[in-house]
Design an enzyme around this catalytic site. Structure first.
Site, PDB file in Angstrom:
ATOM      1  N   ASP A  69       5.883   2.121   2.460  1.00  0.00           N
ATOM      2  CA  ASP A  69       4.935   1.035   2.707  1.00  0.00           C
ATOM      3  C   ASP A  69       4.122   1.417   3.942  1.00  0.00           C
ATOM      4  OD1 ASP A  69       3.630  -1.307   3.433  1.00  0.00           O
ATOM      5  OD2 ASP A  69       5.322  -2.610   2.944  1.00  0.00           O
ATOM      6  N   HIS A  70       2.838   1.695   3.729  1.00  0.00           N
ATOM      7  CA  HIS A  70       2.006   2.200   4.823  1.00  0.00           C
ATOM      8  C   HIS A  70       1.720   1.146   5.887  1.00  0.00           C
ATOM      9  CE1 HIS A  70      -0.179   5.170   6.820  1.00  0.00           C
ATOM     10  NE2 HIS A  70      -1.048   5.538   5.898  1.00  0.00           N
ATOM     11  N   ARG A  71       2.062  -0.119   5.622  1.00  0.00           N
ATOM     12  CA  ARG A  71       1.898  -1.144   6.653  1.00  0.00           C
ATOM     13  C   ARG A  71       2.951  -0.994   7.745  1.00  0.00           C
ATOM     14  NH1 ARG A  71       2.348  -6.335   2.928  1.00  0.00           N
ATOM     15  NH2 ARG A  71       4.136  -5.046   2.284  1.00  0.00           N
ATOM     16  N   ILE A  93       5.260   2.095   7.787  1.00  0.00           N
ATOM     17  CA  ILE A  93       5.522   3.519   8.000  1.00  0.00           C
ATOM     18  C   ILE A  93       4.210   4.289   7.974  1.00  0.00           C
ATOM     19  CG2 ILE A  93       6.786   5.534   7.180  1.00  0.00           C
ATOM     20  CD1 ILE A  93       8.607   3.198   7.967  1.00  0.00           C
ATOM     21  N   PRO A 120       0.853  -1.203   0.000  1.00  0.00           N
ATOM     22  CA  PRO A 120       0.000   0.000   0.000  1.00  0.00           C
ATOM     23  C   PRO A 120       0.886   1.251   0.000  1.00  0.00           C
ATOM     24  CG  PRO A 120       0.031  -1.000   2.179  1.00  0.00           C
ATOM     25  CD  PRO A 120       0.825  -1.911   1.296  1.00  0.00           C
TER      26      PRO A 120
END
Length: 551
Positions: A523-525, A527, A347
């Site tokens: 990577d929003h998972r 950060i 994501p």
């Protein structure tokens, strides 16, 4: 009399016995497969060197064997019939002449060959890293050539690099098992080399040692003739049902790597290879069947879900005018696959910012003479590398990867940074190791060397592995910002665009400042947005006064 048959040169250290095709009392033919060995790099069938009857087995399933280990006792055809005739002669003193009539028996199975006798050594593809298969683009020797140790034999080209494979020994090329355009991998047979004064490659026996069967990968180099017969028989065998849960699955390293890339459990794949071995085509067929089911299954609310992404419709562009179809290079094709995989699995979010590099640029220009004296060109890249290594220590989540379980983060204690290089064949990302331990001039020299190797297709697999973070710079071309794709399994990538002079308000007046656009994709998972904003803010502060990293 019985003859002790041993493991021939298998070229891979040692392997585990995963299949036994024969038992005591079986009559076997020359070149018939007797067992299968599986090493960490390949699976291979071991053929019998001659026909006969198996008198005793020396191995069992699960044993680990290496070259020269005992396999079984074989009574060769013709010897059993000759035995009764030999008994009367044994009762009387044997004359000298008959003793010379049985040279094969006179040489005991364990008797070594003379030290000065030439031996044939199989030369295999060494470990070429995680690149899997590579294409042969050049053959540098031919049959009959005398070669030296470390002389290059072939040139391989993978999706990431070109490499020359050297000979491990000196000798004369007896036969070559590959040709230009073949796809080969670690452990595949390249050629047979006659080495003078070396120990024989096969176990001591009256018969010549058989050539090892090829690694069972669809695109491997052609196998020696002895392995062809068992393979032909196996092709007619029916496909094996998927293995039961927890059962051992027989598959080569390349097949296992492909399965990992697709996220496929090998135990669920129907095997069509010899003796129930899973082939690459089996994995591809399995994935295709799953994709077809997902596509055909009606999605809730009429919208496609999961992997059932509606395909882009095919269009006949020639209906609208003249066209030309230009094939993508291999590097471009594989790069596209990797980028697509990262885009679908991560994501992405991109944080945009600007850094005031007015003083940094003044420092860089002031050190130009020092850099030239050292034989390097000091660009902005080494300054960026040094600054980012400093920030990865401050903000360790950016120097991490998501654990396979998805329930933990793996933080790295080393600081290896990749940088994208534009080449005629596509994008390559060489990696500078231990950036935090190197000076600006060292980083400038190493970056220039790796960039040149990338453009000349000389990068090794090691040159492109181990990165914690990546920099993609388009500043030499232009632009004000872009959204780079994270290079999985990294969790962030920094995009750098062209620096421009801009008016910046200092509280009293506008001042001309050199501003560098930054684009941080993450990577929003792993950060979150606040951490990303802190990263670009701190990077701007460090670049504004790089002396602060000395504190």
């Amino acid at each position: 009399m019985s003859e002790l048959i041993r493991v021939p040169d298998i070229g891979n250290g040692e392997g585990e016995v995963i299949e036994l095709f024969v038992k005591v009392g079986d009559r076997i033919e020359a070149d018939q497969s007797v067992l299968t060995l599986e090493s960490d790099k390949a699976s291979m069938e071991i053929p019998a060197p001659k026909a006969g009857v198996i008198k005793a087995m020396k191995v069992k399933l699960g044993d680990r064997l290496k070259e020269g280990d005992e396999l079984f006792e074989l009574e060769a055809e013709g010897e059993a019939a000759a035995a009764p005739a030999a008994e009367p002669a044994a009762a009387a003193p044997a004359p000298a002449a008959p003793a010379a009539e049985k040279p094969a028996e006179a040489a005991a199975p364990a008797a070594p060959a003379p030290a000065a006798e030439a031996a044939v050594q199989d030369i295999h593809v060494p470990d070429i890293g995680s690149s899997g298969k590579a294409r042969i683009i050049e053959l540098m020797v031919k049959v009959g050539d005398s070669i030296e140790a470390d002389q290059s034999l072939i040139t391989l080209e993978s999706d990431k690099a070109s490499m020359e494979i050297p000979s491990p020994a000196a000798g004369v090329v007896e036969s070559i098992s590959v040709k230009v355009e073949d796809e080969v991998g670690t452990g595949d047979l390249i050629l047979k080399l006659k080495v003078a004064g070396a120990a024989p490659a096969a176990a001591p026996a009256p018969a010549a040692a058989p050539a090892p069967a090829k690694a069972e990968a669809p695109a491997a180099a052609p196998a020696a003739a002895p392995a062809a017969a068992p393979a032909a028989k196996a092709e007619a065998a029916p496909a094996a049902a998927p293995a039961a849960s927890g059962a051992k699955v027989h598959a080569g390293p390349a097949v296992r790597q492909l399965a990992r890339e697709f996220g496929v459990e090998l135990s669920a794949v129907t095997a069509t290879g010899p003796h129930g071995r899973v082939l690459k085509e089996d994995v591809q067929a399995y994935v295709k069947s799953i994709m077809t089911k997902s596509k055909d299954a009606p999605a809730a609310g009429g919208a496609a879900g999961g992997m059932g992404i509606p395909p882009i419709p095919e269009v006949d562009f020639s209906r609208f005018g003249e066209i030309e179809e230009v094939p993508m290079t291999r590097l471009m094709q594989l790069g596209a696959t990797g980028l697509h995989r990262s885009w679908l699995n991560i994501p992405h979010v991109t944080q945009f910012d600007q850094a005031d590099i007015t003083d940094l640029e003044a420092f860089r220009v002031a050190q130009k003479a020092v850099a030239e004296k050292a034989g390097v060109k000091l660009t902005v890249l080494p300054l960026l590398l040094k600054s980012i290594a400093h920030l990865l220590k401050e903000l360790p989540d950016f120097n991490s990867s998501l654990a396979p379980s998805g329930k933990a983060v793996i933080r790295k204690k080393y600081f290896h940074i990749g940088f994208a290089v534009d080449t005629p064949d596509g994008l390559l990302v060489p990696v500078i190791k231990n950036v935090d331990q190197k000076s600006l001039l060292q980083l400038a020299a190493e970056a220039a060397e790796l960039a040149e190797k990338a453009r000349s297709k000389k990068l090794s697999a090691n040159d492109m592995q181990g990165a914690c973070f990546t920099i993609s710079s388009l500043g030499h071309i232009g632009g004000t910002g872009f959204t780079p794709i994270v290079n999985a399994p990294e969790v962030a990538i920094l995009g750098v665009s062209k620096a421009t002079m801009q008016p910046v308000w200092d509280g009293k007046a506008f001042q001309p400042r050199l501003m560098l656009p930054l684009s941080l994709s993450y990577d929003h998972r792993v950060i979150n947005g606040a951490a990303a904003a802190r990263f670009t803010k701190r990077l701007g502060e460090v670049l504004a006064d790089i002396r602060t990293i000395l504190l």
